[in-house]
Design an enzyme around this catalytic site. Structure first.
Site, short mmCIF file in Angstrom:
data_model
loop_
_atom_site.label_atom_id
_atom_site.label_comp_id
_atom_site.label_asym_id
_atom_site.label_seq_id
_atom_site.Cartn_x
_atom_site.Cartn_y
_atom_site.Cartn_z
CG HIS A 125 83.31 -21.87 -4.87
ND1 HIS A 125 83.65 -20.52 -4.91
CD2 HIS A 125 82.89 -22.11 -3.58
CE1 HIS A 125 83.46 -20.00 -3.71
NE2 HIS A 125 83.01 -20.93 -2.89
CB CYS A 155 76.70 -18.85 1.40
SG CYS A 155 77.42 -20.23 0.50
CB CYS A 197 83.28 -18.14 -0.34
SG CYS A 197 83.49 -19.80 0.31
N GLY A 225 81.81 -18.70 4.42
CA GLY A 225 82.14 -19.54 5.55
C GLY A 225 82.18 -18.79 6.87
#
Length: 400
Positions: free
Chosen positions: A349, A380, A96, A382
């Site tokens: 996103h 955050c 991300c 992954g």
């Protein structure tokens, strides 16, 4: 001799409208590389004073680097966008935080003196390339109990975060989601969201050609009552729903970064000034808590505290992840400094592209807020990470 560290300017960021992934999404028949090419061309169009040959590198992130998101997409997109063949490019991946890492990596090169001007961004076409497509996790992750089995399913990690912080209820998550939708809708209405969007020609096999000019995911008019009826797909009687999490999306983002004196020489605006950044690792099964140690680390390196931060752009992968961050730092979930124009729960996103969306919005907010000196973009990541970038507002008038 050590070279002096140079100031890094965030000139401007742009993005495509974000679409819903899948056969019915606006980009179902659009290639991923064409999305990022559109972004690069728009950056050049907006800044005609920047000679294309002055661009020193093009860094483009993608989480799933295959098909039309593969083939060293930073280089191929640069060529497809018409940049001189002398301009190199590369691909980068930190899930991300791909675009965020594209920015921090090239910014380090600018600060060191290896670059003067770069383009950094990201693209994700989750309709064509679902998260995890083609991956083959080493069986030792589970057989050696290196990670919890839930670590590989992002929605389950969000449920784990609810378990760890029982004060973060589904009702709080739903309330945050409604607020995100309302703030985003208000920002669109007032023209705050829109100027950074790049219209994209789209094609539908039955309807023909169209033009994407606005984000597809937002659900204005979302209510607590409506969210309360949604299913919890990651756990029976769970707390994570499609309404309090970001969706599956397609889109691309990009930004021009430059050494500050070079930017002024070329007549480029200075939207933000880089202060510092940090990445941190956490237990993969609660990856949503990653922004907390990343922010603490970045603040410590910069000699700042959380009270110095006047604006927060926090990626809303899941409402619980944002709330865990806010609770840790003692910030109210309706604080107007936090995602004042809404976030990913509303607009979407597209994984690796989202970091530059956060930066673009913060830069535009800085221009309206000369009373704010510092802001952060944080997210955050992954497999158990977090990333935070601290920025300074060049329009800050506190010194006066």
């Amino acid at each position: 001799m050590a070279a002096p560290v140079r100031n890094v300017a965030f000139v401007e960021g742009v993005r495509t409208p974000f679409g819903k992934a899948g056969d019915k999404g606006i980009y179902a028949s659009t290639r991923a590389d064409d999305l990022i090419v559109k972004v690069i061309r728009e950056l050049l169009r907006r800044h005609p004073g920047l000679p294309p040959e002055r661009i020193d590198d093009v860094a483009v992130a993608a989480t799933t680097q295959t098909g039309d998101q593969g083939l060293t997409i930073g280089r191929t997109a640069a060529l497809l966008a018409g940049l001189p063949k002398s301009v190199p490019g590369f691909a980068i991946d930190r899930m991300c935080a791909g675009a965020m890492t594209a920015v921090t990596t090239t910014a380090g090169g600018i600060a060191f003196g290896a670059y003067d001007v770069v383009i950094a961004g990201g693209v994700e076409h989750m309709g064509r390339h679902p998260m995890g497509e083609g991956v083959d996790p080493n069986p030792r992750f589970l057989t050696d109990k290196l990670v919890d089995p839930s670590a590989l399913v992002m929605g389950q990690t969000a449920e784990n975060l609810h378990d760890r912080f029982p004060a973060i209820t589904r009702q709080r998550a739903d309330s945050f989601a409604v607020n995100s939708q309302e703030r985003f809708a208000d920002a669109v209405k007032r023209g705050r969201i829109g100027p950074e969007l790049v219209p994209v020609a789209t094609r539908h096999p039955e309807l023909g050609w169209g033009l994407a000019t606005e984000d597809e995911p937002p659900r204005p008019g979302t209510t607590l009552e409506g969210l309360a009826g949604l299913k919890t797909p990651f756990r029976p009687h769970g707390r994570v729903t499609a309404g309090n999490a970001a969706g599956l999306n397609d889109g691309a983002t990009g930004a021009i970064l430059a050494e500050e004196n070079t930017a002024r020489e070329l007549g480029l605006p200075v939207g933000m000034r880089l202060v510092g950044y940090a990445f941190a690792g956490v237990d993969p099964e609660v990856m949503g808590v990653g922004p907390v140690p990343a922010t603490e680390k970045a603040l410590a390196k910069a000699g700042l505290s959380i009270s110095d931060i006047g604006l927060f752009e926090i990626n809303e992968a899941f409402a619980v992840q944002v709330l865990a961050f806010l609770d840790h730092f003692g910030i109210d979930q309706e604080d107007p400094r936090v995602n004042p124009w809404g976030g990913a729960i509303a607009c979407g996103h597209p994984l690796a592209s989202s970091g530059v969306r956060l930066m673009t919005q913060l830069s535009r907010q800085f221009a309206e807020r000369p009373d704010v000196r510092y802001g952060i973009t944080t997210m955050c990541i992954g497999i158990g990470m977090g990333g935070t970038v601290i920025w300074e507002n060049p329009a800050w008038e506190g010194h006066k």
